[in-house]
Design a protein around this motif. Sequence first.
Motif, mmCIF file in Angstrom:
data_model
loop_
_atom_site.group_PDB
_atom_site.id
_atom_site.type_symbol
_atom_site.label_atom_id
_atom_site.label_comp_id
_atom_site.label_asym_id
_atom_site.label_seq_id
_atom_site.Cartn_x
_atom_site.Cartn_y
_atom_site.Cartn_z
ATOM 1 N N ASP A 1 0.833 -1.197 0.000
ATOM 2 C CA ASP A 1 0.000 0.000 0.000
ATOM 3 C C ASP A 1 0.875 1.256 0.000
ATOM 4 N N GLN A 2 0.555 2.202 -0.880
ATOM 5 C CA GLN A 2 1.299 3.458 -0.979
ATOM 6 C C GLN A 2 0.452 4.672 -0.593
ATOM 7 N N GLY A 3 -0.745 4.424 -0.073
ATOM 8 C CA GLY A 3 -1.647 5.535 0.232
ATOM 9 C C GLY A 3 -1.395 6.150 1.599
ATOM 10 N N PRO A 4 -1.781 7.432 1.787
ATOM 11 C CA PRO A 4 -1.577 8.137 3.064
ATOM 12 C C PRO A 4 -2.780 7.988 3.998
ATOM 13 N N PHE A 5 -2.572 8.325 5.264
ATOM 14 C CA PHE A 5 -3.681 8.435 6.202
ATOM 15 C C PHE A 5 -4.446 9.708 5.873
ATOM 16 N N ILE A 6 -5.725 9.733 6.205
ATOM 17 C CA ILE A 6 -6.584 10.869 5.887
ATOM 18 C C ILE A 6 -7.074 11.499 7.181
ATOM 19 N N SER A 7 -6.877 12.798 7.306
ATOM 20 C CA SER A 7 -7.366 13.505 8.493
ATOM 21 C C SER A 7 -8.820 13.913 8.264
ATOM 22 N N ASN A 8 -9.643 13.729 9.269
ATOM 23 C CA ASN A 8 -11.071 14.055 9.157
ATOM 24 C C ASN A 8 -11.344 15.475 9.627
ATOM 25 N N GLU A 9 -12.092 16.220 8.839
ATOM 26 C CA GLU A 9 -12.482 17.562 9.246
ATOM 27 C C GLU A 9 -13.501 17.492 10.390
ATOM 28 N N VAL A 10 -14.385 16.504 10.306
ATOM 29 C CA VAL A 10 -15.380 16.298 11.368
ATOM 30 C C VAL A 10 -15.224 14.867 11.865
ATOM 31 N N PRO A 11 -14.383 14.631 12.883
ATOM 32 C CA PRO A 11 -14.113 13.274 13.348
ATOM 33 C C PRO A 11 -15.366 12.580 13.869
ATOM 34 N N HIS A 12 -15.492 11.310 13.534
ATOM 35 C CA HIS A 12 -16.568 10.488 14.073
ATOM 36 C C HIS A 12 -16.165 10.038 15.471
ATOM 37 N N LYS A 13 -17.131 9.938 16.360
ATOM 38 C CA LYS A 13 -16.820 9.629 17.758
ATOM 39 C C LYS A 13 -16.038 8.333 17.924
ATOM 40 N N SER A 14 -16.384 7.294 17.170
ATOM 41 C CA SER A 14 -15.741 5.987 17.360
ATOM 42 C C SER A 14 -14.787 5.616 16.232
ATOM 43 N N LEU A 15 -14.476 6.572 15.340
ATOM 44 C CA LEU A 15 -13.575 6.285 14.229
ATOM 45 C C LEU A 15 -12.119 6.278 14.689
ATOM 46 N N CYS A 16 -11.440 5.151 14.507
ATOM 47 C CA CYS A 16 -10.016 5.071 14.878
ATOM 48 C C CYS A 16 -9.152 5.777 13.843
ATOM 49 N N SER B 1 -4.880 2.855 -15.790
ATOM 50 C CA SER B 1 -4.422 3.772 -14.745
ATOM 51 C C SER B 1 -5.453 4.835 -14.375
ATOM 52 N N GLU B 2 -6.226 5.345 -15.365
ATOM 53 C CA GLU B 2 -7.187 6.396 -15.037
ATOM 54 C C GLU B 2 -8.344 5.876 -14.182
ATOM 55 N N ASN B 3 -8.514 4.555 -14.127
ATOM 56 C CA ASN B 3 -9.568 3.978 -13.294
ATOM 57 C C ASN B 3 -9.081 3.663 -11.882
ATOM 58 N N ASN B 4 -7.786 3.799 -11.655
ATOM 59 C CA ASN B 4 -7.220 3.417 -10.364
ATOM 60 C C ASN B 4 -7.187 4.615 -9.411
ATOM 61 N N MET B 5 -8.239 4.750 -8.640
ATOM 62 C CA MET B 5 -8.297 5.813 -7.630
ATOM 63 C C MET B 5 -8.141 5.237 -6.224
ATOM 64 N N GLY B 6 -7.783 3.955 -6.157
ATOM 65 C CA GLY B 6 -7.558 3.331 -4.873
ATOM 66 C C GLY B 6 -8.837 3.073 -4.104
ATOM 67 N N LEU B 7 -8.697 2.909 -2.800
ATOM 68 C CA LEU B 7 -9.821 2.647 -1.907
ATOM 69 C C LEU B 7 -9.713 3.556 -0.688
#
Length: 326
Positions: A55-70, A158-164
């Motif tokens: 995996d080469q993807g980054p972590f994503i910071s949430n603007e509005v964090p969910h209470k139970s989201l790790c 490649s243009e269809n690969n936006m990851g998950l």
Amino acid sequence: MLLKALGLNGRPKPVSPGPVPNALWKIFEAGIDTENPCRIEGFHVPGNIVRSYRDQGPFISNEVPHKSLCFKKHLFFDLSVIEKKEQVTFGQLEIKFKHNTYHGHEFQLRLYRPLHMSLKVMRDHHTNRKILFAQSFRLLHKSLNFNLTKVAQDWTTSENNMGLVMEIFAGDEETVNKLSQLCEQIHSFVHISLVTVSLDATSCKASRSKRSAESSLPTPSNICSKRRLYIDFKDVGWQNWVIAPRGYMANYCHGECPYPLTEMLKGTNHAVLQTLVHSIEPDITPLPCCAPTKLSPVVSMLYYDNNDNVVLRHYEDMAVDDCGCK
């Protein structure tokens, strides 16, 4: 030329290669069914190339964090190494955790596929993504595996690969006061990887008939025959990127093709006539050459490619099985 035949654009120089997945080791150690070399029995699908991508993807910071989201993470795997002539027959996502303990708490994992690529999609625009999997799990020793065959097939363009997008939740609101402790367990995962199986039909040949008893008959040392040659990958400077095997018995052909050619020498019609002319005009017409007439069905190699991916591939025509005059 050989590196190109192996599907490489140069000699690989692994920088930070990942571990070899257990599934690939098992397939390699099980060997190849020479009657059906273009099938990966470990996954029960057609194919002769297995690749593992980190995996080469980054972590994503949430603007509005969910209470139970790790945490939320963008997963991305570069499938550009798959050639157009290959057909993807299998894709599997593996999520492996470092801790093998059982804590009793249930987590929820959700995997989404973005419908449009943008930072907003990665954050909070839920309407621009499609959920693929939703699964509850506990921190056990087993990995989490998800079938992504159809997605991987799309990602070869490649243009269809936006990851998950992956989200992991620690539970309901009752566990919010323990959220930090629970999420710390989740953050300790080792790595996330994707395995694909693809079929290169141009490398698949019909199974060869078994070697005849005649080919094993002893021959004089100066007569055309198969000679032993073991290629050690360390000797040719390939030990840094070839994982297994350490080498293999390649063999070679050597010897004379004298007149008259016997059946044992497996001479072509052209070779028979050439030896006849040579017997009449030896200064003008040379003898036929000793060359391979049969090559071993398959040799398997496990190695790092130019992108540090782990690859298991079956190759044809890399070992001499029999020789004759041509």
